[in-house]
Design an enzyme around this catalytic site. Structure first.
Site, PDB file in Angstrom:
ATOM      1  N   PRO A  16      -1.924   3.468  -2.970  1.00 33.12           N
ATOM      2  CA  PRO A  16      -1.171   3.944  -4.129  1.00 33.12           C
ATOM      3  C   PRO A  16       0.283   3.525  -3.993  1.00 33.12           C
ATOM      4  O   PRO A  16       0.882   3.740  -2.930  1.00 33.12           O
ATOM      5  CB  PRO A  16      -1.300   5.475  -4.034  1.00 33.12           C
ATOM      6  CG  PRO A  16      -1.623   5.757  -2.600  1.00 33.12           C
ATOM      7  CD  PRO A  16      -2.338   4.545  -2.069  1.00 33.12           C
ATOM      8  N   CYS A  99       4.325  10.845   1.288  1.00 32.00           N
ATOM      9  CA  CYS A  99       5.463  10.210   0.626  1.00 32.00           C
ATOM     10  C   CYS A  99       6.746  10.953   0.983  1.00 32.00           C
ATOM     11  O   CYS A  99       6.818  12.169   0.806  1.00 32.00           O
ATOM     12  CB  CYS A  99       5.197  10.279  -0.868  1.00 32.00           C
ATOM     13  SG  CYS A  99       6.376   9.412  -1.823  1.00 32.00           S
ATOM     14  N   LYS A 138      -4.121  11.531   1.928  1.00 33.61           N
ATOM     15  CA  LYS A 138      -3.388  10.428   2.563  1.00 33.61           C
ATOM     16  C   LYS A 138      -2.192  11.051   3.264  1.00 33.61           C
ATOM     17  O   LYS A 138      -1.396  11.745   2.622  1.00 33.61           O
ATOM     18  CB  LYS A 138      -2.924   9.419   1.512  1.00 33.61           C
ATOM     19  CG  LYS A 138      -2.089   8.273   2.073  1.00 33.61           C
ATOM     20  CD  LYS A 138      -1.907   7.178   1.030  1.00 33.61           C
ATOM     21  CE  LYS A 138      -1.084   6.013   1.531  1.00 33.61           C
ATOM     22  NZ  LYS A 138       0.370   6.223   1.409  1.00 33.61           N
ATOM     23  N   HIS A 170      -1.414   6.891   7.310  1.00 35.10           N
ATOM     24  CA  HIS A 170      -0.335   5.902   7.422  1.00 35.10           C
ATOM     25  C   HIS A 170       0.221   6.093   8.837  1.00 35.10           C
ATOM     26  O   HIS A 170       0.775   7.142   9.150  1.00 35.10           O
ATOM     27  CB  HIS A 170       0.724   6.173   6.340  1.00 35.10           C
ATOM     28  CG  HIS A 170       1.857   5.211   6.333  1.00 35.10           C
ATOM     29  ND1 HIS A 170       2.875   5.265   5.408  1.00 35.10           N
ATOM     30  CD2 HIS A 170       2.147   4.148   7.122  1.00 35.10           C
ATOM     31  CE1 HIS A 170       3.742   4.292   5.643  1.00 35.10           C
ATOM     32  NE2 HIS A 170       3.330   3.608   6.681  1.00 35.10           N
ATOM     33  N   ASN A 210      -3.660   2.881   7.608  1.00 36.85           N
ATOM     34  CA  ASN A 210      -2.724   2.233   6.689  1.00 36.85           C
ATOM     35  C   ASN A 210      -1.405   1.976   7.409  1.00 36.85           C
ATOM     36  O   ASN A 210      -1.023   2.724   8.299  1.00 36.85           O
ATOM     37  CB  ASN A 210      -2.496   3.146   5.465  1.00 36.85           C
ATOM     38  CG  ASN A 210      -1.316   2.703   4.598  1.00 36.85           C
ATOM     39  OD1 ASN A 210      -0.341   3.442   4.442  1.00 36.85           O
ATOM     40  ND2 ASN A 210      -1.384   1.516   4.058  1.00 36.85           N
ATOM     41  N   GLY A 211      -0.740   0.905   6.976  1.00 35.10           N
ATOM     42  CA  GLY A 211       0.598   0.611   7.480  1.00 35.10           C
ATOM     43  C   GLY A 211       0.659  -0.720   8.190  1.00 35.10           C
ATOM     44  O   GLY A 211       0.032  -0.889   9.237  1.00 35.10           O
ATOM     45  N   ARG A 234       1.738  -3.201   0.605  1.00 33.57           N
ATOM     46  CA  ARG A 234       2.635  -4.276   0.151  1.00 33.57           C
ATOM     47  C   ARG A 234       2.005  -5.656   0.184  1.00 33.57           C
ATOM     48  O   ARG A 234       2.198  -6.456  -0.733  1.00 33.57           O
ATOM     49  CB  ARG A 234       3.924  -4.243   0.979  1.00 33.57           C
ATOM     50  CG  ARG A 234       4.779  -3.053   0.625  1.00 33.57           C
ATOM     51  CD  ARG A 234       5.805  -2.751   1.672  1.00 33.57           C
ATOM     52  NE  ARG A 234       5.188  -2.291   2.917  1.00 33.57           N
ATOM     53  CZ  ARG A 234       5.867  -1.908   3.983  1.00 33.57           C
ATOM     54  NH1 ARG A 234       7.180  -1.939   3.969  1.00 33.57           N
ATOM     55  NH2 ARG A 234       5.233  -1.486   5.063  1.00 33.57           N
TER      56      ARG A 234
HETATM   57  C1  LIG Z   1       6.676   0.440  -4.037  1.00 29.39           C
HETATM   58  C2  LIG Z   1       5.904   1.436  -3.218  1.00 29.39           C
HETATM   59  C3  LIG Z   1       5.523   2.639  -3.780  1.00 29.39           C
HETATM   60  C4  LIG Z   1       4.767   3.571  -3.054  1.00 29.39           C
HETATM   61  N1  LIG Z   1       4.303   4.702  -3.674  1.00 29.39           N
HETATM   62  C5  LIG Z   1       3.437   5.526  -3.017  1.00 29.39           C
HETATM   63  C6  LIG Z   1       2.783   6.593  -3.680  1.00 29.39           C
HETATM   64  O1  LIG Z   1       2.939   6.819  -4.886  1.00 29.39           O
HETATM   65  N2  LIG Z   1       1.946   7.385  -2.949  1.00 29.39           N
HETATM   66  C7  LIG Z   1       1.714   7.161  -1.616  1.00 29.39           C
HETATM   67  O2  LIG Z   1       0.927   7.883  -0.991  1.00 29.39           O
HETATM   68  N3  LIG Z   1       2.309   6.141  -0.972  1.00 29.39           N
HETATM   69  C8  LIG Z   1       3.137   5.319  -1.648  1.00 29.39           C
HETATM   70  N4  LIG Z   1       3.668   4.228  -1.001  1.00 29.39           N
HETATM   71  C9  LIG Z   1       3.293   3.966   0.406  1.00 29.39           C
HETATM   72  C10 LIG Z   1       2.069   3.055   0.471  1.00 29.39           C
HETATM   73  O3  LIG Z   1       0.941   3.674  -0.112  1.00 29.39           O
HETATM   74  C11 LIG Z   1       1.737   2.689   1.929  1.00 29.39           C
HETATM   75  O4  LIG Z   1       1.454   3.872   2.630  1.00 29.39           O
HETATM   76  C12 LIG Z   1       2.895   1.994   2.634  1.00 29.39           C
HETATM   77  O5  LIG Z   1       3.438   0.956   1.821  1.00 29.39           O
HETATM   78  C13 LIG Z   1       2.441   1.401   3.979  1.00 29.39           C
HETATM   79  O6  LIG Z   1       1.415   0.453   3.791  1.00 29.39           O
HETATM   80  P1  LIG Z   1       1.716  -1.143   3.842  1.00 29.39           P
HETATM   81  O7  LIG Z   1       2.461  -1.404   5.132  1.00 29.39           O
HETATM   82  O8  LIG Z   1       0.363  -1.791   3.803  1.00 29.39           O
HETATM   83  O9  LIG Z   1       2.572  -1.469   2.642  1.00 29.39           O
HETATM   84  C14 LIG Z   1       4.421   3.305  -1.712  1.00 29.39           C
HETATM   85  C15 LIG Z   1       4.817   2.069  -1.137  1.00 29.39           C
HETATM   86  C16 LIG Z   1       5.531   1.144  -1.887  1.00 29.39           C
HETATM   87  C17 LIG Z   1       5.906  -0.195  -1.268  1.00 29.39           C
END
Ligand SMILES: Cc1cc2nc3c(=O)[nH]c(=O)nc-3n(C[C@H](O)[C@H](O)[C@H](O)COP(=O)(O)O)c2cc1C
Length: 336
Positions: A16, A99, A138, A170, A210-211, A234
């Site tokens: 998300p 978040c 999450k 995460h 995740n992460g 991302r």
């Molecule tokens: C632009 C953006 C918006 C995000 N919004 C949410 C969100 O609404 N809810 C949530 O649980 N995590 C949110 N996240 C966190 C991501 O879900 C994820 O946990 C985080 O980016 C780490 O994963 P990654 O390293 O694969 O990007 C957001 C991340 C980004 C970059």
């Protein structure tokens, strides 16, 4: 919890992401993988229940399997929101406990809930009591000065006892003060080992990590290591074809690979339908900029779309022109 389509799909999911994983983005991702699980942006329970903002639940029938992420901390309100989500057709309802943003902290939800596992358990139980689809969580490995090795198993055991059978972790702490949400996606360091250990402690809990996952190969390694699912944020947004186009065959073991070009072709009728209802091209193409990332023509693709899509009257022909530019540059690159 029923073992529904979302649980199978959770082997690979797109995270998300507020302002990113809107319905247009999810429709694009679905053109690249039939099986990966797609998450909405976070929708707050108060917006749905008190604000009546039901349009936030709109989605296309082709998006399935698709999960609704909710933000909130009031069990009654979350249950009402979960019911609205299930009625709207979502395959899963997920509670955001990860978040760190200020806005979210002020509403007492998101990562701050890691400090109150009992309340999260109450929320999960209330939501699960009113919907037939899985209710998932999450979370982070901890927040601020918490010791994740102690806090995380405690948190998980509470929510498992409340009926949660699937979780996404995460694998880094959230810092609720002193870091922007953006910084908090890269700092402090990831702790995959801790998440792996949780799989040992809770063998029946479906755990997605995740992460920091940047490639499909890396996701496959984590699945091979024994995790049940991998969630990618991302990288899936910025290089959707790299992450998703081979996912059906390589992660799910059925279905054939897709190409970025095929995804573009599949987007054209969707774009036309969106424009016909008064929508703007840019609302869709902004999510398509990374489709050719790392390939010859990627820059021309991005430039054509980002410069042209906001112009009045811009339509699918701009996307076709951008695709032709990619094809021409790919030919040139081959000839060299
Ligand atoms: C632009 C953006 C918006 C995000 N919004 C949410 C969100 O609404 N809810 C949530 O649980 N995590 C949110 N996240 C966190 C991501 O879900 C994820 O946990 C985080 O980016 C780490 O994963 P990654 O390293 O694969 O990007 C957001 C991340 C980004 C970059």
């Amino acid at each position: 919890m029923p073992n529904n389509a979302a649980t199978e799909a959770a082997r690979l999911s797109v995270a998300p992401m507020m302002d990113w994983t809107d319905r247009h983005c999810r429709y694009l991702h679905r053109q690249l993988s039939r099986h990966a699980l797609l998450y909405t942006e976070m929708v707050t329970a108060p917006a749905l229940v008190r604000g009546g903002a039901l349009h936030l639940l709109d989605h296309h029938p082709d998006e399935h399997p698709v999960a609704l992420q909710l933000g909130g901390s009031d069990p009654v309100e979350l249950a009402q929101a979960a019911r609205l989500g299930a009625q709207a057709g979502y395959d899963e309802v997920n509670l955001n406990c990860g978040c760190p943003s200020d806005r979210v902290q002020s509403g007492t939800f998101g990562a701050v809930l890691m400090r109150d596992a009992a309340l999260v358990a109450e929320c999960v139980a209330a939501m699960q009591a009113v919907v037939d689809v899985p209710v998932t969580v999450k979370c982070r490995i901890g927040v601020d000065d918490q010791d994740p090795a102690y806090v995380l198993p405690e948190f998980l055991s509470r929510i498992v006892a409340a009926g949660c059978e699937r979780i996404t972790i995460h694998a880094r702490k959230a810092w609720l003060k002193g870091l922007s949400p953006k910084e908090n996606r890269d700092i402090p360091p990831l702790d995959y080992d801790l998440v792996m250990r949780m799989k040992g402690y809770f063998p029946n809990l479906h755990i997605s990590i995740n992460g920091g996952v940047e490639t499909l190969d890396q996701a496959l390694d984590l699945l091979d290591a024994g995790l049940d699912g991998v969630m990618i944020g991302r990288a899936a947004y910025h290089q959707p074809a790299d992450i998703l186009a081979q996912a059906d065959r390589r992660v799910f073991g059925h279905g054939s690979d897709r190409t970025a070009e095929e995804a573009v072709a599949a987007m054209l009728p969707y774009i036309e339908a969106h424009l016909a209802t008064g929508g703007r091209l840019h609302q869709i193409t902004r999510h398509m900029l990374g489709l050719f990332a790392g390939r010859p023509g990627a820059r021309a693709w991005r430039r054509t779309l980002s410069e042209g899509a906001t112009q009045p009257g811009a339509g699918p022909e701009l996307v076709e022109a951008a695709l032709a530019a990619v094809a021409a540059l790919a030919l040139q690159a081959k000839a060299v």
